[in-house]
Design a protein around this motif. Structure first.
Motif, mmCIF file in Angstrom:
data_model
loop_
_atom_site.group_PDB
_atom_site.id
_atom_site.type_symbol
_atom_site.label_atom_id
_atom_site.label_comp_id
_atom_site.label_asym_id
_atom_site.label_seq_id
_atom_site.Cartn_x
_atom_site.Cartn_y
_atom_site.Cartn_z
ATOM 1 N N UNK A 28 -20.189 -10.302 -10.776
ATOM 2 C CA UNK A 28 -20.583 -9.698 -12.057
ATOM 3 C C UNK A 28 -21.243 -8.272 -11.439
ATOM 4 N N UNK A 29 -21.298 -8.399 -10.203
ATOM 5 C CA UNK A 29 -22.147 -7.253 -9.586
ATOM 6 C C UNK A 29 -21.294 -6.025 -9.282
ATOM 7 N N UNK A 30 -21.691 -4.602 -9.531
ATOM 8 C CA UNK A 30 -21.142 -3.318 -9.332
ATOM 9 C C UNK A 30 -21.512 -2.807 -7.918
ATOM 10 N N UNK A 31 -22.580 -3.337 -7.434
ATOM 11 C CA UNK A 31 -22.901 -2.973 -6.226
ATOM 12 C C UNK A 31 -23.100 -4.152 -5.311
ATOM 13 N N UNK A 32 -22.127 -4.229 -4.406
ATOM 14 C CA UNK A 32 -22.195 -5.626 -3.532
ATOM 15 C C UNK A 32 -22.334 -5.248 -1.988
ATOM 16 N N UNK A 33 -23.252 -6.290 -1.475
ATOM 17 C CA UNK A 33 -23.284 -6.320 -0.162
ATOM 18 C C UNK A 33 -22.080 -6.182 0.710
ATOM 19 N N UNK A 34 -21.637 -5.504 1.522
ATOM 20 C CA UNK A 34 -19.994 -5.759 1.872
ATOM 21 C C UNK A 34 -19.944 -5.583 3.499
ATOM 22 N N UNK A 35 -19.045 -6.344 4.029
ATOM 23 C CA UNK A 35 -18.476 -6.292 5.343
ATOM 24 C C UNK A 35 -17.241 -5.702 5.409
ATOM 25 N N UNK A 36 -17.123 -4.450 6.063
ATOM 26 C CA UNK A 36 -15.769 -4.212 6.577
ATOM 27 C C UNK A 36 -15.456 -4.987 7.611
ATOM 28 N N UNK A 37 -13.960 -5.766 7.598
ATOM 29 C CA UNK A 37 -13.893 -6.631 8.534
ATOM 30 C C UNK A 37 -12.603 -6.234 9.046
ATOM 31 N N UNK A 38 -12.598 -6.260 10.383
ATOM 32 C CA UNK A 38 -11.430 -5.789 11.374
ATOM 33 C C UNK A 38 -10.833 -7.106 12.136
ATOM 34 N N UNK A 39 -9.550 -7.191 11.942
ATOM 35 C CA UNK A 39 -9.089 -8.608 12.472
ATOM 36 C C UNK A 39 -8.734 -8.578 14.094
ATOM 37 N N UNK A 40 -8.832 -9.547 14.554
ATOM 38 C CA UNK A 40 -8.338 -9.698 16.039
ATOM 39 C C UNK A 40 -6.958 -9.968 16.108
ATOM 40 N N UNK A 41 -6.453 -9.951 17.525
ATOM 41 C CA UNK A 41 -4.811 -10.011 17.630
ATOM 42 C C UNK A 41 -4.408 -9.233 18.751
ATOM 43 N N UNK A 42 -5.330 -8.719 19.553
ATOM 44 C CA UNK A 42 -4.830 -7.803 20.772
ATOM 45 C C UNK A 42 -4.092 -6.526 20.312
ATOM 46 N N UNK A 43 -4.487 -5.898 19.122
ATOM 47 C CA UNK A 43 -3.896 -4.775 18.613
ATOM 48 C C UNK A 43 -2.600 -4.718 18.405
ATOM 49 N N UNK A 44 -1.915 -5.975 18.470
ATOM 50 C CA UNK A 44 -0.433 -6.283 18.158
ATOM 51 C C UNK A 44 -0.212 -7.243 17.414
ATOM 52 N N UNK A 45 -1.059 -8.372 17.068
ATOM 53 C CA UNK A 45 -0.688 -9.313 16.134
ATOM 54 C C UNK A 45 -1.784 -9.216 15.266
ATOM 55 N N UNK A 46 -1.637 -9.933 14.014
ATOM 56 C CA UNK A 46 -2.680 -10.469 13.152
ATOM 57 C C UNK A 46 -2.605 -9.265 11.899
ATOM 58 N N UNK A 47 -3.583 -9.777 11.134
ATOM 59 C CA UNK A 47 -3.568 -9.045 9.717
ATOM 60 C C UNK A 47 -4.653 -9.920 8.817
ATOM 61 N N UNK A 48 -5.395 -9.214 7.864
ATOM 62 C CA UNK A 48 -6.053 -10.053 7.149
ATOM 63 C C UNK A 48 -5.137 -11.198 6.223
#
Length: 348
Positions: free
Chosen positions: A110-130
């Motif tokens: 219900x919140x319009x202003x949320x504490x937020x984590x911008x998350x960047x996945x691992x994978x050696x820059x060649x694998x992976x994705x959220x």
């Protein structure tokens, strides 16, 4: 194997592993084998058992296959160890032109202003994705920490070599700030974080934010890659037998880095970066049996020497990749719980 069938098989394997790791400690130790002790650290028996089963079952290693197949292998492995984690809402969107998945915990629906984590996945820059590899830990972090998690799928190498992933990550952070209201982001409670290659990218975002005087409350760095020259002792000590291999790291470097003269570029190797004033506080977590252990800890020390507030922790019995193990009982999930608690404390 068809994707749906592969997913079902991965879930079954995950439940089997979870059952094995729930056995009494003496039984778990017998199944895992004699203790593995390196650098005065003892490998977690549950982790040791999983590694032993992977060898016995001859599970394929991503780096031994073409990149497209390797991506499927890592996605299946992540599904096996990730488990199921209810979360308030999951929204698919686009951020800075990049596929993005937003995880909203029940407490913030219900919140319009949320504490937020911008998350960047691992994978050696060649694998992976959220979506493919980090859905489970993002769900876990969102609910346990009580923060919104915005997981960005930056461009991958070899299709998009350096500095594509770096540029995408910084662009995503800037757009979150510039359009904070539509993304329900409280800019005073915004963190950036990631694991492995994602930890590397998170350092780049934090450094860029400080140089530009932009708000950032925390950089959450989980076994980050900080030195692409691969010169640390732990790279040699743990390069075989503990999931992340020298071959994997070499393939990642060859795929992502166009030229050897870029290895010390601070956007790629933040250990060589100038530390600007106003850099966000850092929580740095390393694993005892990880090739990237020493460089992550060296970066934490570098930040401390520059006057940055740093909270550093080594999980001595664990291996690279433990952030994904939130579906399995034991030391790995406990460690991710501590990471989530630290994130929640920083943003609340």
């Amino acid at each position: 194997m068809r994707p749906r069938l592969a997913a079902v098989q991965a879930r079954i394997q995950g439940r089997t592993l979870a059952g094995l790791l729930s056995l009494p400690d003496p039984v778990l130790r017998r199944l895992a084998g004699p203790p593995v002790v390196v650098d005065g650290q003892t490998l977690d028996p549950g982790t040791q058992l999983v590694l032993r089963l992977q060898r016995l079952l001859r599970e394929p290693a991503a780096e031994q296959h073409p990149v497209a197949e390797g991506r499927e292998i890592l996605a299946a492995q992540s599904l096996t160890v990730g488990g199921r984690h209810p979360v308030g809402a999951v929204l698919d969107t686009v951020l800075a032109g990049l596929p993005t998945r937003v995880y909203v915990p029940r407490a913030l629906l219900a919140s319009a202003s949320r504490p937020t984590l911008l998350f960047l996945h691992g994978g050696g820059f060649i694998y992976g994705g959220g979506h493919a590899t980090h859905d489970a830990p993002c769900r876990f972090l969102a609910e346990r920490a009580g923060v919104q998690v915005v997981a960005v799928d930056y461009r991958l190498a070899p299709e998009a070599p350096f500095p594509a992933a770096y540029d995408d990550s910084v662009a995503a952070y800037r757009e979150l700030l510039s359009d904070a209201r539509s993304h329900c982001v409280d800019v005073d409670r915004l963190a950036v974080g990631g694991d492995s290659a994602g930890g590397n990218l998170a350092t780049g975002v934090a450094l860029a934010a400080a140089r530009e005087g932009l708000p950032l409350a925390l950089q959450l760095l989980v076994y980050p890659m900080t030195d692409c020259t691969a010169s640390s002792v732990s790279r040699r000590t743990f390069g075989e037998g503990f999931f992340l291999t020298t071959a994997f790291m070499d393939l990642a470097t060859e795929s992502y880095v166009p030229s050897a003269d870029l290895l010390r570029d601070p956007r790629l190797s933040p250990l060589f970066a100038e530390i600007p004033d106003g850099l966000a506080p850092a929580h740095v977590v390393t694993a005892g049996f990880d090739p990237l252990r020493d460089e992550g800890e060296a970066y934490a020390s570098r930040l401390e020497e520059a006057g940055v507030a740093v909270d550093s922790r080594r999980e001595p019995g664990l291996i690279h990749g433990f952030l994904n193990w939130v579906g399995l009982p034991g030391q790995a999930r406990d460690a991710v719980g501590r990471i989530a608690d630290r994130l929640g404390a920083a943003l609340h």
